[in-house]
Design an enzyme around this catalytic site. Structure first.
Site, PDB file in Angstrom:
ATOM      1  N   HIS A 156       0.837  -1.223   0.000  1.00 23.73           N
ATOM      2  CA  HIS A 156       0.000   0.000   0.000  1.00 23.73           C
ATOM      3  C   HIS A 156       0.865   1.263   0.000  1.00 23.73           C
ATOM      4  O   HIS A 156       0.430   2.308   0.477  1.00 23.73           O
ATOM      5  CB  HIS A 156      -0.940   0.041   1.214  1.00 23.73           C
ATOM      6  CG  HIS A 156      -1.683  -1.229   1.455  1.00 23.73           C
ATOM      7  ND1 HIS A 156      -2.904  -1.492   0.889  1.00 23.73           N
ATOM      8  CD2 HIS A 156      -1.347  -2.326   2.174  1.00 23.73           C
ATOM      9  CE1 HIS A 156      -3.310  -2.706   1.265  1.00 23.73           C
ATOM     10  NE2 HIS A 156      -2.379  -3.224   2.038  1.00 23.73           N
ATOM     11  N   SER A 277      15.951  20.862 -15.673  1.00 28.55           N
ATOM     12  CA  SER A 277      14.792  21.734 -15.841  1.00 28.55           C
ATOM     13  C   SER A 277      15.247  23.034 -16.492  1.00 28.55           C
ATOM     14  O   SER A 277      16.343  23.511 -16.234  1.00 28.55           O
ATOM     15  CB  SER A 277      14.177  22.014 -14.466  1.00 28.55           C
ATOM     16  OG  SER A 277      13.464  23.242 -14.482  1.00 28.55           O
ATOM     17  N   LYS A 283      17.321  21.071 -10.464  1.00 26.19           N
ATOM     18  CA  LYS A 283      16.615  19.819 -10.738  1.00 26.19           C
ATOM     19  C   LYS A 283      17.457  18.787 -11.494  1.00 26.19           C
ATOM     20  O   LYS A 283      18.209  19.115 -12.401  1.00 26.19           O
ATOM     21  CB  LYS A 283      15.344  20.094 -11.546  1.00 26.19           C
ATOM     22  CG  LYS A 283      14.249  20.826 -10.790  1.00 26.19           C
ATOM     23  CD  LYS A 283      13.752  20.096  -9.565  1.00 26.19           C
ATOM     24  CE  LYS A 283      12.935  18.866  -9.909  1.00 26.19           C
ATOM     25  NZ  LYS A 283      11.682  19.204 -10.598  1.00 26.19           N
ATOM     26  N   GLU A 290      10.478   8.169 -16.666  1.00 29.54           N
ATOM     27  CA  GLU A 290       9.084   8.587 -16.892  1.00 29.54           C
ATOM     28  C   GLU A 290       8.643   8.228 -18.307  1.00 29.54           C
ATOM     29  O   GLU A 290       7.492   7.849 -18.538  1.00 29.54           O
ATOM     30  CB  GLU A 290       8.946  10.092 -16.647  1.00 29.54           C
ATOM     31  CG  GLU A 290       9.053  10.432 -15.165  1.00 29.54           C
ATOM     32  CD  GLU A 290       9.237  11.925 -14.915  1.00 29.54           C
ATOM     33  OE1 GLU A 290       8.719  12.412 -13.917  1.00 29.54           O
ATOM     34  OE2 GLU A 290       9.898  12.601 -15.728  1.00 29.54           O
TER      35      GLU A 290
END
Ligand code: ARG
Length: 458
Positions: A156, A277, A283, A290
């Site tokens: 979970h 970024s 970043k 992704e």
């Protein structure tokens, strides 16, 4: 360039219709298989005396020249040909002249295209299997480099119990092995030779389909000509195998994306596999992962597409079937790219060992181990669960840890609890005492690492 049909038509086809129906821009990939299938077909026609031996040998010589061109990477498809079958036929005619007109005897593009696709699928299955193995090796290498690292594991997405990092990695290896099984299975079902089914009903010419099957590497001949030209199950199955792989890779990517966050802080993805970024200079983003996750959506889309494409089609061949190709080709290409880039990530990724060690010091990871301790002392698992539940709640209320409780306090929860229980509040101990087959026990995990290393490098 001329089409393989046309005499019946009183005018030329509209350029818009041509543009819309031509498949050469994508089915040129089948060139090699189309030629191989045609060589086999010409051999059979010659052997059976359906065409003269000299014509057959001229056809075969011409086709072999084209085959060598393809193998040498010198084949440029003709965008004015309707499809790859037309292109190869036209080339052969240009090379050897009139005898080329006899190649398409006792054959239709309907059986020809299924053969091409089956041969292509077999080749790609081998490629995909190799790419999956490559990723398994990279994962195994990463596991091996970090053999002793223990990490939190989740259910979970809540911290649950501790495991060896290698145990988690071996879970991926298992998933991928099943994927290879699926690839192998669909290759088996692809094994029925369609050529000779012709348009849909077979032929009155005295062909030898068993001979064709033998020289093309099939173990059997497709038993029903209508099924043979309509069947695209093998394409659905290969796309489905790709979809399963890509779903697995998406889950792996998701784990790593989470692990690379400041919040999880378990791994450092190598900068060479990250992006930055345009506005936030600090970043370091896991865009590659992704896109692995995102690419799986593409392959799943193709799986839906192929099912929808087929589900309303009457037997036998319908031109809709041409559109199986972009779906299949992209499924395979995308899956291969995902496998390759993930292997690169595993080969370069580092574990944040200090952070992992800090995280697994939390004693809530060990409540099940204490339950097992109680069960070993004759307490029922239900009672043990209650005891631990009360201990956890009290400690949370009182801002204490279970391991800091004195022996007297422990006995208040259960007379079966002794001071020796404290040795269980230790991650190394937690993995060591697991003993069931398939558990995270270090000896068993080492055995598994060894097993996979031997198997994958064999
Ligand atoms: N390009 C076609 C395909 O991919 C080849 C078969 C064409 N057959 C036909 N009867 N029009 O399906």
């Amino acid at each position: 360039m001329s089409k393989l049909w046309g005499a019946r038509f009183e005018k030329k086809s509209d350029p818009l219709a041509d543009q819309f129906t031509f498949s050469i821009s994508y089915d040129h990939r089948l060139a090699k298989y189309d030629v191989a299938g045609s060589i086999a077909h010409a051999q059979m026609l010659g052997k059976q005396g359906i065409i003269g031996k000299s014509d057959a040998s001229k056809i075969i010589t011409g086709l072999k020249k084209i085959f060598l061109q393809i193998e040498a990477g010198k084949f440029k498809y003709d965008p004015k040909a309707e499809d790859i079958h037309t292109d190869i036929q036209n080339r052969l005619k240009a090379l050897i002249g009139k005898p080329a007109d006899k190649l398409h005897t006792a054959r239709s593009r309907n059986d020809q295209v299924v053969l091409d696709m089956k041969l292509y699928c077999w080749d790609q299955t081998a490629d995909l299997t190799e790419a999956v193995t490559h990723l398994q090796k990279a994962i195994l290498g990463f596991a091996d480099k970090n053999k002793d690292v223990i990490i939190p594991a989740y259910t979970h997405l809540q911290a649950a119990q501790v495991v060896l990092l290698a145990h988690h990695m071996l879970a991926y290896v298992e998933m991928l092995e099943r994927d290879k099984g699926r690839l192998f299975d669909c290759a088996k079902r692809t094994d029925s030779m369609p050529l000779g089914s012709c348009a849909l009903s077979g032929t009155s010419l005295k062909t030898d389909r068993a001979y064709l099957a033998k020289i093309l590497g099939f173990s059997k001949v497709a038993a029903n000509s209508m099924d043979a030209v309509s069947d695209r199950d093998f394409i659905v199955e290969l796309i489905s195998a790709c979809a399963m792989i890509s779903t697995h890779l998406s889950r792996v990517a998701e784990d790593l994306i989470l692990w690379a966050t400041r919040e999880f802080d378990l791994v450092d993805i190598d900068s060479s596999f990250c992006t930055g970024s345009s506005i936030m200079p600090h970043k370091k983003n896991p865009d590659v992962l992704e896109l692995v996750r995102g690419s799986s959506a593409q392959v799943l889309g193709h799986l839906t597409q192929i099912h929808v494409l087929l589900k309303g089609l009457p037997l036998t061949y319908n031109r809709d079937l041409q559109l199986d190709k972009p779906a299949l080709f992209d499924s395979i290409d995308t899956t291969k790219r995902m496998l390759l880039v993930l292997a690169g990530i595993f080969a370069t990724m580092k574990v944040n060992k200090d952070s992992a060690a800090q995280q697994i010091a939390d004693e809530s990871f060990f409540t099940v181990d204490v339950m097992d301790y109680l069960v070993n002392k004759g307490v029922s698992s239900r009672d043990a669960h209650d005891i631990l539940g009360r201990m956890v709640r009290d400690c949370l209320d009182r801002g204490k840890t279970i391991s800091s409780l004195g022996e007297k306090e422990l006995k208040q929860y259960s007379p079966a609890l002794g001071a020796d229980v404290k040795k269980l509040f230790n991650p190394q101990m937690s993995v060591k005492i697991k003993s069931s087959l398939g558990s995270t026990n270090p000896v068993l995990v080492a055995r598994q690492l060894n097993y996979w290393s031997k198997k994958l490098h064999a």
